[in-house]
Structures are given as structure tokens and as C-alpha cells.
Enzyme design. Sequence first.
Site, PDB file in Angstrom:
ATOM      1  N   TYR A 136       0.862  -1.182   0.000  1.00 36.48           N
ATOM      2  CA  TYR A 136       0.000   0.000   0.000  1.00 36.48           C
ATOM      3  C   TYR A 136       0.899   1.233   0.000  1.00 36.48           C
ATOM      4  O   TYR A 136       2.072   1.174   0.383  1.00 36.48           O
ATOM      5  CB  TYR A 136      -0.909   0.025   1.230  1.00 36.48           C
ATOM      6  CG  TYR A 136      -2.032  -0.983   1.216  1.00 36.48           C
ATOM      7  CD1 TYR A 136      -3.089  -0.876   0.308  1.00 36.48           C
ATOM      8  CD2 TYR A 136      -2.060  -2.040   2.126  1.00 36.48           C
ATOM      9  CE1 TYR A 136      -4.125  -1.788   0.309  1.00 36.48           C
ATOM     10  CE2 TYR A 136      -3.095  -2.959   2.134  1.00 36.48           C
ATOM     11  CZ  TYR A 136      -4.129  -2.826   1.220  1.00 36.48           C
ATOM     12  OH  TYR A 136      -5.159  -3.733   1.223  1.00 36.48           O
ATOM     13  N   LYS A 243      -2.711  -3.761  -8.747  1.00 34.88           N
ATOM     14  CA  LYS A 243      -3.919  -4.474  -8.353  1.00 34.88           C
ATOM     15  C   LYS A 243      -5.027  -3.471  -8.054  1.00 34.88           C
ATOM     16  O   LYS A 243      -4.860  -2.582  -7.214  1.00 34.88           O
ATOM     17  CB  LYS A 243      -3.657  -5.333  -7.113  1.00 34.88           C
ATOM     18  CG  LYS A 243      -4.859  -6.147  -6.637  1.00 34.88           C
ATOM     19  CD  LYS A 243      -4.469  -7.008  -5.437  1.00 34.88           C
ATOM     20  CE  LYS A 243      -5.624  -7.848  -4.935  1.00 34.88           C
ATOM     21  NZ  LYS A 243      -6.715  -7.037  -4.353  1.00 34.88           N
ATOM     22  N   HIS A 267     -11.504  -5.453  -5.255  1.00 35.18           N
ATOM     23  CA  HIS A 267     -11.111  -5.731  -3.864  1.00 35.18           C
ATOM     24  C   HIS A 267     -12.098  -6.666  -3.180  1.00 35.18           C
ATOM     25  O   HIS A 267     -12.397  -6.544  -1.992  1.00 35.18           O
ATOM     26  CB  HIS A 267     -10.991  -4.416  -3.082  1.00 35.18           C
ATOM     27  CG  HIS A 267      -9.883  -4.411  -2.060  1.00 35.18           C
ATOM     28  ND1 HIS A 267      -8.652  -3.872  -2.315  1.00 35.18           N
ATOM     29  CD2 HIS A 267      -9.821  -4.875  -0.788  1.00 35.18           C
ATOM     30  CE1 HIS A 267      -7.876  -4.002  -1.244  1.00 35.18           C
ATOM     31  NE2 HIS A 267      -8.560  -4.615  -0.305  1.00 35.18           N
TER      32      HIS A 267
END
Length: 382
Positions: A136, A243, A267
Site C-alpha cells: 500500500y 492491483k 477488492h
Amino acid sequence: MISSASGSRALFDIGDAERAAFRALPRHVWDFIDGGSGSESTLRANRTALDQVCLTPRALTGVTHGDCAGELLGSPVSMPVAVAPMAYQRLVHPDGELALARAARSAGVVFIASMLSSRTIEAIAGVGAETWFQLYWLRDRDRTEELIKRAEASGCRALVLTVDVPRMGRRLRDMRNAFTLPNTVTAANLPESPAAGPGSTAHREQPGGSAVMVHTAEALDPALSWADLEWIRDRTGLPLVLKGIMDPADASRAVDAGVDAMVVSNHGGRQLDGALPSVTALSSVVREVSGRCPVLVDSGIRSGTDVLKALALGASGVLVGRPALWGLAAGGRDGASEVLHLLHTELEQAMTLAGCADLSSAGRLTTTVPAGVLAARTGTTP
């Protein structure tokens, strides 16, 4: 065999693992891994869209065995499957990520370690699975760079940058449960977590809210941009996977920016509620990318037949999330291994029945979907 209160039970489909995990876990933990955001409409839509994709099997092919083996980013795999990055796996089993990584190694598939793993990347990579590291975008750039270097030093084979979490979606089950991490579970890769332990934000109850959501908001920088992608690209020689790509325009720009692969993903229905199902977005992204890099997909994959559907729609592979976690919850490493073995068995069976000798022929299958459910790709029947 998946363990249960009444003894061991054979696993015939992924639903058996889901039910075993539900029995094994406290309700608030089950809600944390099972829930989606908002009304959970996207969570449901992911399955609906996959169920409505129909395959047209080929006849008289002489195929007696579907060979599932292939490669992902140049590494050989027994099937085109990676275990998706999932946080805090020690919530569902004491061995957490180490057990699931061992299951992935035994199954011959990729294990993607979450930045928010409850085991360190060094320990996870030490298991010996083909390991990618999910990242992240942190507010602390120095810590971001440190994590990249740690992943490289640990032998990770790729970086997976998740781009759909400027902030966590409103996961109402967690909010209603006032979900907090137990003292024994930390985000082991973040520097404050092991030392802070129960004093960290994720361990302090937030009335009417989720402590994990608050902790994530403190750590993550919501202003991730294309310039930041370039910053990451300049700091690593590892293959870079994005992603959370859903729009073809983003896919095209990502290829131009030099990414090595992308994952079409909403997600698992845990971010924007009302977002397009991942498999619905897949065809237009594949068409836009036009072979310039591999395109994977996740969200809702529950069987080997789902994997075959994704391949027929142009994906190079899939990420499997909750099913692997269900196996871990129900039976530790053995339970997770059984889930991955079942996926392989189902994929091989589906390929054989569809007349596909290998992954290349699987990608040439024709699919049919109801109008309005899925944008047709070249070679499909609308």
C-alpha cells in the site's frame, strides 16, 4: 480433510470449506473476512456475474487430460493461480501466513504476502513459496522504500501495488461489531506494530467504528497518483503489478507507465460498493491491453470452473482470496492445501470436459453471457 467438531470431513467443493470456516471462527472474525462494503451489492454481484458466464465446450478434441501448468511473471506454476494478499491471517489460525504460504508452496502456486500480514515478510518468504509482496502507499515514504528493499532482500519475485484503497470502504459489519485486532495480532511489517502491540490504534476500540479502519487511515496516503507509481518504479528492479485496475483507460496508461502485469479487481467487494464486478470489467481491459502485459483477475473466484471462465475471457490467471482463508481457518496448512488441491482438480476436470489440452486452448474457448452482464471480447458470443 477439513476438521470439524464432529471429526474430519472430506472437502467436495469450496462451499464445504466456507461452512467449516464459519463453524470454526468467532462471528466478529468471520464478518471481518467475509464482509464487503456498504450494502455489499458488489460482493454479491461478483458471484452473479461469474455464474452467468457460460462456456462452450469443444468436442472430438481427443483430450484426455487438461494440463493446468503454466507460468506467472516467468515463474512456473502448477496452475494459473496466486493466493491473494490478505491481512492479519493469524486472526483465523495461529500459524497465519506461514501456514498459507506453505500450502501455496506445496500446491505450486504463487503466494502474495500482504503488507498488513501478521507475520514479517522475511518469515513468510523464508517458507520457500514463490512469493510476491503487496504494497500500500504509506504516508511515510521512507518506510515505503524500506519495505520495498526488505521485499527484495527476502527474495520476493514481484511487487503488487494495490491502487484501489485511498481509504478503506465502509465495512458495516466491522463497524457494527466495533472490530479491533486482538493483542496477539499485529501488522508485523509496519515498524510501530510489534513494539506498540495493544497500544496501537488497531487494538483500541472505536465506538461505532472499526479500529482497523482507523489504523489504516492513519498509515495510508490517499493521494496515490501516477507520479507515485513512477517513484516506486525508480526504486526497484522487481516486476511491478498493479492491483485494482477496472477502467480500460487506466489499464492503457499503466502499460505505458511500464507495469509488468495488472489485476482487474474490485477488492472482493470491499471498497466501492456498486462497482462493476471484476469479471465484467475483465474483457474490456484485456482488449485494451492487447497482449502488452499479463492481465489477472480476482473477486469471487470459488471453483476451478471459475478459473477456466476467467482464462476463456482473456485472463492470464486469477487471484484466490477467501477460499484459501477458509481452508486456513478450518484446518491450518492442511486445510489450505486441500482447498488449493481441490481448485487444481476442478480446473483439470473442467479443462478436460471443455476439450482443452492446455492453458492456451483454454484461452480460445468461446463464452456466452446474457446481454448487459458482460462486455463481449473478440471471439466471444454476445
